[in-house]
Design an enzyme around this catalytic site. Sequence first.
Site, PDB file in Angstrom:
ATOM      1  N   ASN A 146     -41.188   0.515  49.234  1.00 20.32           N
ATOM      2  CA  ASN A 146     -42.464   0.421  48.521  1.00 20.32           C
ATOM      3  C   ASN A 146     -42.217  -0.306  47.198  1.00 20.32           C
ATOM      4  O   ASN A 146     -41.535   0.202  46.322  1.00 20.32           O
ATOM      5  CB  ASN A 146     -42.979   1.850  48.282  1.00 20.32           C
ATOM      6  CG  ASN A 146     -44.289   1.895  47.521  1.00 20.32           C
ATOM      7  OD1 ASN A 146     -44.704   0.915  46.895  1.00 20.32           O
ATOM      8  ND2 ASN A 146     -44.939   3.043  47.554  1.00 20.32           N
ATOM      9  N   HIS A 148     -51.213  -1.868  51.414  1.00 22.08           N
ATOM     10  CA  HIS A 148     -50.094  -1.614  50.512  1.00 22.08           C
ATOM     11  C   HIS A 148     -49.021  -0.891  51.315  1.00 22.08           C
ATOM     12  O   HIS A 148     -49.316   0.050  52.056  1.00 22.08           O
ATOM     13  CB  HIS A 148     -50.572  -0.762  49.335  1.00 22.08           C
ATOM     14  CG  HIS A 148     -49.456  -0.081  48.612  1.00 22.08           C
ATOM     15  ND1 HIS A 148     -48.387  -0.786  48.099  1.00 22.08           N
ATOM     16  CD2 HIS A 148     -49.219   1.225  48.342  1.00 22.08           C
ATOM     17  CE1 HIS A 148     -47.551   0.077  47.538  1.00 22.08           C
ATOM     18  NE2 HIS A 148     -48.028   1.290  47.678  1.00 22.08           N
ATOM     19  N   CYS A 160     -49.867   1.112  42.508  1.00 22.41           N
ATOM     20  CA  CYS A 160     -49.890   0.563  43.877  1.00 22.41           C
ATOM     21  C   CYS A 160     -51.157  -0.236  44.162  1.00 22.41           C
ATOM     22  O   CYS A 160     -51.160  -1.121  45.018  1.00 22.41           O
ATOM     23  CB  CYS A 160     -49.772   1.690  44.893  1.00 22.41           C
ATOM     24  SG  CYS A 160     -48.262   2.618  44.668  1.00 22.41           S
TER      25      CYS A 160
HETATM   26  O1  UT7 Z   1     -47.273   4.058  46.960  1.00 24.96           O
HETATM   27  C1  UT7 Z   1     -48.047   4.987  46.275  1.00 24.96           C
HETATM   28  C2  UT7 Z   1     -48.560   6.013  47.170  1.00 24.96           C
HETATM   29  N1  UT7 Z   1     -47.491   6.784  47.744  1.00 24.96           N
HETATM   30  C3  UT7 Z   1     -47.633   7.272  48.926  1.00 24.96           C
HETATM   31  O2  UT7 Z   1     -48.644   7.002  49.560  1.00 24.96           O
HETATM   32  C4  UT7 Z   1     -46.568   8.194  49.446  1.00 24.96           C
HETATM   33  C5  UT7 Z   1     -47.197   9.309  50.212  1.00 24.96           C
HETATM   34  N2  UT7 Z   1     -46.273  10.323  50.661  1.00 24.96           N
HETATM   35  C6  UT7 Z   1     -45.301  10.087  51.559  1.00 24.96           C
HETATM   36  O3  UT7 Z   1     -45.099   8.981  51.989  1.00 24.96           O
HETATM   37  C7  UT7 Z   1     -44.500  11.257  52.061  1.00 24.96           C
HETATM   38  O4  UT7 Z   1     -45.071  12.443  51.592  1.00 24.96           O
HETATM   39  C8  UT7 Z   1     -42.989  11.210  51.663  1.00 24.96           C
HETATM   40  C9  UT7 Z   1     -42.297  10.105  52.430  1.00 24.96           C
HETATM   41  C10 UT7 Z   1     -42.862  11.013  50.188  1.00 24.96           C
HETATM   42  C11 UT7 Z   1     -42.327  12.511  52.045  1.00 24.96           C
HETATM   43  O5  UT7 Z   1     -42.476  12.749  53.425  1.00 24.96           O
HETATM   44  P1  UT7 Z   1     -42.998  14.168  53.928  1.00 24.96           P
HETATM   45  O6  UT7 Z   1     -43.051  14.094  55.377  1.00 24.96           O
HETATM   46  O7  UT7 Z   1     -44.281  14.477  53.193  1.00 24.96           O
HETATM   47  O8  UT7 Z   1     -41.832  15.125  53.511  1.00 24.96           O
HETATM   48  P2  UT7 Z   1     -41.848  16.403  52.552  1.00 24.96           P
HETATM   49  O9  UT7 Z   1     -42.014  15.988  51.147  1.00 24.96           O
HETATM   50  O10 UT7 Z   1     -42.812  17.396  53.116  1.00 24.96           O
HETATM   51  O11 UT7 Z   1     -40.398  16.946  52.731  1.00 24.96           O
HETATM   52  C12 UT7 Z   1     -39.935  17.483  54.009  1.00 24.96           C
HETATM   53  C13 UT7 Z   1     -38.520  17.973  53.823  1.00 24.96           C
HETATM   54  C14 UT7 Z   1     -38.329  18.888  52.617  1.00 24.96           C
HETATM   55  O12 UT7 Z   1     -37.377  19.869  52.978  1.00 24.96           O
HETATM   56  P3  UT7 Z   1     -37.850  21.335  53.432  1.00 24.96           P
HETATM   57  O13 UT7 Z   1     -38.632  21.871  52.273  1.00 24.96           O
HETATM   58  O14 UT7 Z   1     -38.670  21.118  54.649  1.00 24.96           O
HETATM   59  O15 UT7 Z   1     -36.559  22.032  53.663  1.00 24.96           O
HETATM   60  C15 UT7 Z   1     -37.717  17.978  51.589  1.00 24.96           C
HETATM   61  O16 UT7 Z   1     -36.942  18.673  50.652  1.00 24.96           O
HETATM   62  O17 UT7 Z   1     -37.628  16.871  53.613  1.00 24.96           O
HETATM   63  C16 UT7 Z   1     -36.855  17.079  52.416  1.00 24.96           C
HETATM   64  N3  UT7 Z   1     -36.601  15.782  51.805  1.00 24.96           N
HETATM   65  C17 UT7 Z   1     -35.593  14.965  52.145  1.00 24.96           C
HETATM   66  N4  UT7 Z   1     -34.605  15.112  53.042  1.00 24.96           N
HETATM   67  C18 UT7 Z   1     -33.730  14.091  53.166  1.00 24.96           C
HETATM   68  C19 UT7 Z   1     -37.340  15.151  50.836  1.00 24.96           C
HETATM   69  N5  UT7 Z   1     -36.797  13.948  50.578  1.00 24.96           N
HETATM   70  C20 UT7 Z   1     -35.724  13.812  51.351  1.00 24.96           C
HETATM   71  C21 UT7 Z   1     -34.776  12.797  51.529  1.00 24.96           C
HETATM   72  N6  UT7 Z   1     -33.803  12.966  52.438  1.00 24.96           N
HETATM   73  N7  UT7 Z   1     -34.830  11.629  50.838  1.00 24.96           N
END
Ligand code: UT7
Length: 344
Positions: free
Chosen positions: A301, A271, A121
């Site tokens: 992204n 980014h 990235c």
């Molecule tokens: O570009 C390089 C750098 N990358 C980044 O900077 C990305 C940084 N991270 C993020 O943008 C976020 O962490 C994500 C968008 C990847 C994830 O968002 P989050 O708010 O951190 O969600 P999470 O991983 O804590 O997941 C929350 C819930 C989980 O369920 P439980 O455990 O709460 O029941 C996941 O299993 O959402 C669930 N989940 C989804 N649900 C529906 C994870 N992915 C999905 C999905 N659809 N695609």
Amino acid sequence: KKRNMKKSVIKGFGYYVPEKVVTNDDLAKLMSTNDEWITERTGIKQRHYRKNINDAEETTAYLGLQASKKAIESAGLTAKDIDYIVFATLSPDYYFPGCGVLLQEMLGCDTIGALDVRNQCSGFVYAMSVADAFIKVGQYKNILVVGAEIHSFGLDFTDRGRGVSVIFGDGAGAIVLSASEDDSVQGILATNMHSEGKYADELCTKFPGTKYGWSVRLKNEPDAIPDEEIYPHMNGNFVFKHAVTRFPETIHEALEKAGKKVEDLDLLIPHQANKRIAQYVQQQLGLPDEKVMVNIEKYGNTTAASIPIALSEAIEEGRMKRGDLVCLSAFGSGFTWGSVLFEY
Ligand code: UT7
């Protein structure tokens, strides 16, 4: 005796995304996700994928070529005027050689140098910092800096991969960075690059790396290679927390180095990793909406391509004008992060 440093300015720009649009609803047919979750957590509404998962034509270098042609044309140059290529990608056409040489051939450039940058990235800001240094010491005049990715070929479209796969899209962007003696524009004022390799495993794709003996295992026991090693892995929360700290740090560092203040900034092009990260950084810096470029809703992204795509759109939309003070900033896998501050 002080050397007479050249200025490096952006002379041309361009971007290209494959035609096929994939909406959040399209992805919801493949795995258990939904438009509401993706929109709320990331701001993404759609992304572009190449037409076919396997395609020997529409490759990363090919996307880079389309963006490069536009950048070279908008600079008023031809491929023969380019004297160096820096190509940033995490999804090269081949394991080796990199995309730089493929682009050199596709464009019909002379046998110029072609450097590949592997900083994910942060790839584009790293690539730009290298080009800037070459121009400032007078080694090259017109450097083509490219960021391109095909993510769609290597994502896990099952529930296991949903936290990663909904985020990424295909695309490419390019600029021509040129030596300038024009007094009316300052060009690049400051760059800074950082890394913290202890977090390599928090956002990575292990396959096909040497650490995992992939070629032997692929031959002898192809079914024994676990999905976690083949597909990208991201510890989303962990990456998020580091991103929102490192972004403001690197932006302040660039401004300080150039003797500028946050209030002097006309546009921040972060980014495009997650709309929430951009909003958080915006809030930390106290910038109004019009000073932060966000287009993640359209492309997702696109890793090394996200900054040059956003930069090209900002120029086309009249949001980035000659003379503006602009900061490009990135954070991602490595971890790596950095910024490029310039007067456009
Ligand atoms: O570009 C390089 C750098 N990358 C980044 O900077 C990305 C940084 N991270 C993020 O943008 C976020 O962490 C994500 C968008 C990847 C994830 O968002 P989050 O708010 O951190 O969600 P999470 O991983 O804590 O997941 C929350 C819930 C989980 O369920 P439980 O455990 O709460 O029941 C996941 O299993 O959402 C669930 N989940 C989804 N649900 C529906 C994870 N992915 C999905 C999905 N659809 N695609």
